[in-house]
Design an enzyme around this catalytic site. Sequence first.
Site, PDB file in Angstrom:
ATOM      1  N   GLY A  67      64.786  50.936  42.523  1.00  0.00           N
ATOM      2  CA  GLY A  67      64.153  50.766  43.828  1.00  0.00           C
ATOM      3  C   GLY A  67      63.260  49.535  43.900  1.00  0.00           C
ATOM      4  N   CYS A  68      62.587  49.225  42.811  1.00  0.00           N
ATOM      5  CA  CYS A  68      61.687  48.068  42.787  1.00  0.00           C
ATOM      6  C   CYS A  68      62.466  46.762  42.865  1.00  0.00           C
ATOM      7  CB  CYS A  68      60.811  48.109  41.545  1.00  0.00           C
ATOM      8  SG  CYS A  68      59.779  49.594  41.493  1.00  0.00           S
ATOM      9  N   ASN A  69      63.641  46.734  42.236  1.00  0.00           N
ATOM     10  CA  ASN A  69      64.501  45.558  42.323  1.00  0.00           C
ATOM     11  C   ASN A  69      64.933  45.339  43.769  1.00  0.00           C
ATOM     12  OD1 ASN A  69      64.301  45.445  39.544  1.00  0.00           O
ATOM     13  ND2 ASN A  69      66.380  46.146  39.162  1.00  0.00           N
TER      14      ASN A  69
END
Length: 195
Positions: A67-69
Amino acid sequence: MTRLFLTILLSHLFASPALAVLPEGHPAPAVQAQASLAGKAFNYSLKEALRKGPVVVYFFPSAYTGGCNIQAHSFAVDYDKFAAAGATIVGVSLDGIERLNAFSADPQYCAGKFPVVADVDGKIAKAFDVAVRDPSPGKTDTRGDEITHGFAERATFVITPDGKIAATVGGLKPKENVAKALDIVQQLKAGRKAI
């Protein structure tokens, strides 16, 4: 069957963390910390950034995770739209500066467009009332490297030049989080969003 369904439903409700962060209108805490932009470390100051206009401060659990990517890539893709609305972006995580140097320069993620702050002790996250979880032994990132730091809850704040929180965004998928933050800064530019 009904009792089983209710038990599962209640367990999901209580297992999902509620977004508990500083509210709209609250003064934003000071942020002065080591950060990385395009792979180069420097000292970031929220106070300095606010002199240029609104700042989108987004907390993310860890560089090089699913999700952070997606969220970092989405902010990089929409960077010019945020700039057109007069806003800058800064990411904050509990990653060390070495990981953030790589993440900030990576063309698939931050792409050198915006800085990411190393909040290694979680003090910045806690000042914003963002939940911080302990490290999860054995957890690896998308590169296969072990993640040895804690995790901040995904939360985004739009901060006005006077240092007040205009809006908080949480509980959304990463791309939706970015789109909502962009909508808010565009409303601020148009004079439709007031705190």
